[in-house]
Scaffold this motif. Structure first.
Motif, PDB file in Angstrom:
ATOM      1  N   SER A  17     -24.403 -12.071   6.554  1.00  0.00           N
ATOM      2  CA  SER A  17     -24.234 -12.900   7.744  1.00  0.00           C
ATOM      3  C   SER A  17     -24.748 -14.321   7.524  1.00  0.00           C
ATOM      4  N   LEU A  20     -22.224 -16.127   5.104  1.00  0.00           N
ATOM      5  CA  LEU A  20     -20.938 -16.428   5.737  1.00  0.00           C
ATOM      6  C   LEU A  20     -21.081 -17.445   6.867  1.00  0.00           C
ATOM      7  N   THR A  21     -22.177 -17.357   7.628  1.00  0.00           N
ATOM      8  CA  THR A  21     -22.383 -18.326   8.709  1.00  0.00           C
ATOM      9  C   THR A  21     -22.550 -19.730   8.145  1.00  0.00           C
ATOM     10  N   LEU A  23     -21.344 -20.845   5.399  1.00  0.00           N
ATOM     11  CA  LEU A  23     -20.051 -21.285   4.872  1.00  0.00           C
ATOM     12  C   LEU A  23     -19.077 -21.667   5.985  1.00  0.00           C
ATOM     13  N   GLU A  24     -19.160 -20.946   7.124  1.00  0.00           N
ATOM     14  CA  GLU A  24     -18.168 -21.193   8.172  1.00  0.00           C
ATOM     15  C   GLU A  24     -18.528 -22.372   9.071  1.00  0.00           C
ATOM     16  N   VAL A  27     -16.477 -25.516   8.283  1.00  0.00           N
ATOM     17  CA  VAL A  27     -15.057 -25.240   8.543  1.00  0.00           C
ATOM     18  C   VAL A  27     -14.779 -25.237  10.036  1.00  0.00           C
ATOM     19  N   LEU A  28     -15.623 -24.538  10.788  1.00  0.00           N
ATOM     20  CA  LEU A  28     -15.421 -24.441  12.232  1.00  0.00           C
ATOM     21  C   LEU A  28     -15.761 -25.741  12.944  1.00  0.00           C
ATOM     22  N   GLY A  54     -18.351 -18.311  15.645  1.00  0.00           N
ATOM     23  CA  GLY A  54     -19.213 -17.873  14.552  1.00  0.00           C
ATOM     24  C   GLY A  54     -19.409 -16.375  14.482  1.00  0.00           C
ATOM     25  N   ILE A  56     -17.451 -14.288  13.719  1.00  0.00           N
ATOM     26  CA  ILE A  56     -16.730 -13.761  12.556  1.00  0.00           C
ATOM     27  C   ILE A  56     -17.721 -13.293  11.497  1.00  0.00           C
ATOM     28  N   ALA A  57     -18.779 -14.055  11.278  1.00  0.00           N
ATOM     29  CA  ALA A  57     -19.783 -13.711  10.260  1.00  0.00           C
ATOM     30  C   ALA A  57     -20.559 -12.460  10.655  1.00  0.00           C
ATOM     31  N   TYR A  99      -9.581 -18.929  20.043  1.00  0.00           N
ATOM     32  CA  TYR A  99      -8.563 -19.721  19.342  1.00  0.00           C
ATOM     33  C   TYR A  99      -7.781 -20.595  20.328  1.00  0.00           C
TER      34      TYR A  99
END
Length: 322
Positions: A17, A20-21, A23-24, A27-28, A54, A56-57, A99
């Motif tokens: 987590s 990935l958090t 990394l995102e 992007v987000l 977030g 997603i992570a 989204y």
């Protein structure tokens, strides 16, 4: 040994987590900046543009860690997959809603009937499966009496109600930096320990994985938050937590360990109901209740820490009951 496995599962989910958090976030940030309600607390206006979605992570960390636990230490594949189905399914509902709102800039997101309709479909599917699959039954654990009661026909509407109520209660709780992630980390830790106590390792490993995922996300979600989980995270957490409790036949313990979710949801119901019946008067300065405390002059961090402490106390009460 099972408690050691729980700690390892939490650690795996935490690491996944966190990575990935991190990394995102960039992007987000470029694509999914959060819109802030103008009628909310003024201190929240500075959060506009903070990346959302977030969750997603959290979902990825929880699934990967629980898969690792299942592969290494075993457990019920059927129960794990069922909980994953609900967890990811509710996460997808939240993802589509996020989204539309934060990327497509459609403030309405999914229509209410679309969101609840999809939630009901998944909830009914879970209820029917739990009632009729080989080895399943319609019993519910009554904590204080320490007995299992057969709900019979009423099991199906009961499960659907639990799913919808818990999912949307967690969603309402996600209004302050670190609030939903911190509270859910505590509640899922409680259920992971209880699962080990009762030999329900599949549910225990999943809850441990969600706990680790929330803690990893909390590294970046604590005040001041660098990222929000969005409906992607809050709907997934509510659905996954409720599904795990249902699989473990511990649904009513959600009322104890997760009492803060209940209070948050009730504050909204009472506020809306009283507003309509009284011709515009309010019980709270703002609902959900965490915003009421902000309006009363408490700082956001103070409210969050108080709610964490309250949840920890509720979890200890839960341990005393079981």
């Amino acid at each position: 040994m099972d408690y050691v496995n729980i700690v390892i599962t939490i650690a795996i989910a935490f690491i996944v987590s966190v990575v990935l958090t991190k990394l995102e976030i960039p992007v987000l940030r470029a694509r999914a900046g959060q819109n802030i309600r103008q009628e909310g607390p003024e201190s929240h206006l500075s959060k506009a543009g903070t990346p959302s979605m977030g969750g997603i992570a959290i979902i990825a960390g929880a699934v990967i860690a629980s898969l690792a636990a299942l592969a290494i230490w075993g457990g019920s594949i059927v129960e794990t997959v069922v909980v994953w189905f609900v967890f990811i399914g509710f996460g997808l509902i939240g993802f589509f809603d996020d989204y539309l709102k934060v990327i497509k800039k459609n403030n309405l997101g999914l229509r209410a009937y679309q969101k609840f309709g999809l939630q009901i479909i998944i909830s009914v599917a879970l209820a029917v499966f739990m009632a009729f699959y080989p080895g399943g039954d319609t019993h519910v654990y009554i904590p204080v009496a320490d007995v299992y009661v057969d709900f019979g026909f009423w099991y199906l509407p009961f499960i659907v109600f639990v799913m919808l109520a818990m999912t949307n209660a967690v969603n309402l709780t996600d209004g302050l930096d670190g609030l939903a992630s911190g509270v859910t980390a505590l509640v899922t830790l409680f259920f992971s320990v209880v699962g080990v106590m009762y030999g329900l390792v599949s549910g225990a490993y999943f809850c441990a994985a969600v706990c680790g995922g929330c803690l990893g996300f909390l590294v970046f979600n604590k005040n001041p938050a660098k990222i929000f989980m969005g409906d992607t995270g809050s709907l997934a957490l509510g659905g996954g937590l409720a599904a795990a409790a249902i699989v473990m036949e511990m649904e009513l313990l959600l009322l104890v360990a997760g009492l803060i979710y209940v209070i948050e949801a009730l504050s909204v119901v009472l506020q809306v109901g009283y507003f309509k019946l009284s011709g515009g008067k309010r019980i709270f300065r703002m609902a959900p209740i965490h915003h009421h405390f902000e309006k009363c002059g408490f700082r956001e961090v103070q409210v969050v820490i108080a709610f964490w402490i309250f949840t920890a106390i509720c979890c200890f009460v839960g341990f005393a009951i079981v």
